[in-house]
Design a protein around this motif. Sequence first.
Motif, PDB file in Angstrom:
ATOM      1  N   GLU A  44       1.029  -1.344  -0.285  1.00  0.00           N
ATOM      2  CA  GLU A  44      -0.160  -0.074  -0.414  1.00  0.00           C
ATOM      3  C   GLU A  44       0.825   0.848   0.106  1.00  0.00           C
ATOM      4  OE1 GLU A  44      -2.782   0.148   3.649  1.00  0.00           O
ATOM      5  OE2 GLU A  44      -3.699  -1.863   3.071  1.00  0.00           O
ATOM      6  N   ALA A  45       0.372   1.953   0.166  1.00  0.00           N
ATOM      7  CA  ALA A  45       0.506   3.852  -0.572  1.00  0.00           C
ATOM      8  C   ALA A  45       2.295   3.797  -0.962  1.00  0.00           C
ATOM      9  CB  ALA A  45       0.649   4.304   1.080  1.00  0.00           C
ATOM     10  N   VAL A  46       2.718   2.785  -1.877  1.00  0.00           N
ATOM     11  CA  VAL A  46       2.949   3.226  -2.991  1.00  0.00           C
ATOM     12  C   VAL A  46       3.303   3.089  -4.417  1.00  0.00           C
ATOM     13  CG1 VAL A  46       4.984   1.694  -1.274  1.00  0.00           C
ATOM     14  CG2 VAL A  46       3.143   0.264  -3.545  1.00  0.00           C
ATOM     15  N   PRO A  47       3.565   3.411  -5.422  1.00  0.00           N
ATOM     16  CA  PRO A  47       2.810   3.793  -7.059  1.00  0.00           C
ATOM     17  C   PRO A  47       1.921   1.891  -7.353  1.00  0.00           C
ATOM     18  CG  PRO A  47       4.825   4.618  -6.920  1.00  0.00           C
ATOM     19  CD  PRO A  47       4.937   4.161  -5.903  1.00  0.00           C
ATOM     20  N   ASP A  48       1.354   1.237  -8.075  1.00  0.00           N
ATOM     21  CA  ASP A  48       1.273   1.027  -9.358  1.00  0.00           C
ATOM     22  C   ASP A  48       2.349  -0.240  -9.403  1.00  0.00           C
ATOM     23  OD1 ASP A  48      -1.178   1.320  -8.315  1.00  0.00           O
ATOM     24  OD2 ASP A  48      -1.491   1.884 -10.395  1.00  0.00           O
ATOM     25  N   ASP A  49       3.215   0.523  -9.971  1.00  0.00           N
ATOM     26  CA  ASP A  49       4.740  -0.484 -10.732  1.00  0.00           C
ATOM     27  C   ASP A  49       5.136  -0.730  -9.497  1.00  0.00           C
ATOM     28  OD1 ASP A  49       5.327   2.067  -9.851  1.00  0.00           O
ATOM     29  OD2 ASP A  49       6.581   2.514 -11.673  1.00  0.00           O
ATOM     30  N   ALA A  50       4.949  -0.145  -7.964  1.00  0.00           N
ATOM     31  CA  ALA A  50       6.359  -1.074  -7.032  1.00  0.00           C
ATOM     32  C   ALA A  50       5.255  -1.802  -5.823  1.00  0.00           C
ATOM     33  CB  ALA A  50       6.201   0.386  -6.634  1.00  0.00           C
ATOM     34  N   TRP A 100      -9.632  -6.009  -5.722  1.00  0.00           N
ATOM     35  CA  TRP A 100     -10.661  -5.770  -6.951  1.00  0.00           C
ATOM     36  C   TRP A 100     -10.626  -3.982  -6.934  1.00  0.00           C
ATOM     37  CZ3 TRP A 100     -15.551  -2.605  -6.617  1.00  0.00           C
ATOM     38  CH2 TRP A 100     -15.564  -2.686  -5.388  1.00  0.00           C
ATOM     39  N   ASN A 101     -10.395  -3.602  -5.577  1.00  0.00           N
ATOM     40  CA  ASN A 101     -10.721  -1.647  -5.160  1.00  0.00           C
ATOM     41  C   ASN A 101      -9.393  -1.234  -6.520  1.00  0.00           C
ATOM     42  OD1 ASN A 101     -12.684  -0.235  -4.626  1.00  0.00           O
ATOM     43  ND2 ASN A 101     -10.913   0.795  -3.206  1.00  0.00           N
ATOM     44  N   ARG A 102      -8.344  -2.147  -6.838  1.00  0.00           N
ATOM     45  CA  ARG A 102      -6.942  -1.456  -6.953  1.00  0.00           C
ATOM     46  C   ARG A 102      -6.306  -2.459  -7.705  1.00  0.00           C
ATOM     47  NH1 ARG A 102      -1.139  -0.693  -4.045  1.00  0.00           N
ATOM     48  NH2 ARG A 102      -0.518   1.150  -5.071  1.00  0.00           N
ATOM     49  N   PRO A 103      -7.092  -2.356  -9.227  1.00  0.00           N
ATOM     50  CA  PRO A 103      -6.836  -2.878 -10.836  1.00  0.00           C
ATOM     51  C   PRO A 103      -5.804  -2.826 -10.463  1.00  0.00           C
ATOM     52  CG  PRO A 103      -8.394  -1.360 -10.941  1.00  0.00           C
ATOM     53  CD  PRO A 103      -8.165  -1.592  -9.526  1.00  0.00           C
ATOM     54  N   GLY A 104      -4.868  -1.887 -10.840  1.00  0.00           N
ATOM     55  CA  GLY A 104      -3.498  -0.754 -11.799  1.00  0.00           C
ATOM     56  C   GLY A 104      -2.397  -1.892 -11.683  1.00  0.00           C
TER      57      GLY A 104
END
Length: 219
Positions: A44-50, A100-104
């Motif tokens: 959590e609290a990191v960019p999607d790519d991390a 499901w709430n954060r598919p990125g």
Amino acid sequence: MDDIPAGAGAADFPDDDSPEAQIARLRTDAERLPVDRSLLPMAEAVPDDAAISAPVPEIRATTEERFNDFVIDGITHVVISVTLPRQIDILAYVGYQYDWNRPGPCWYFLGKLVAKGIWDGQTELQELNYVAVRRRDFIAYTTSKWKAAVEAEKAAGRAGRSPLSVIEVNFKKPQPGQPLEMTWAPARAVIASQVGQMKHFSDRSDAADLPKGNKAHAQ
């Protein structure tokens, strides 16, 4: 092709494809599927790519023989067609839970899989936009080479852009102990046309109101 959830029927596929209806369907699908607590949650609290630190596993990319002469280096865009259950399967294969709430983060990882399968990781895929059709996500990406070429054209003051070369990708169901498998083919005309009309999700006037994980629609 990946699978439609068991028990799905015509009544499960309303014509309303508004963002609210899509989120409601995703929530329903998520509630139907068991959660494996042995899997890691996304950071959590990191960019999607991390958010997913798993290494990209071995993946085999195949296509029909008639497409063997297709120019891979000329591909400008990739569209991944994938259902929610298949996304859950792929993340579980690398040891992660799907959010499901954060598919990125999942979509970013799928892009890394395709980049490895087709270009052996030598090209990066950058998320462009997304369209949901019933329970299937169509996630569009640009190749890093194409994006760099477009930016160079803009910097030089040249209008217009080169013709697009779009492929569609589907993932097969992961099998324990076996490499992941994906298939690709030149995109159907309707898909290529949609990609040509897409804006990046961050360019939308309502981008701040979109669900987490860069969920957006073609404009």
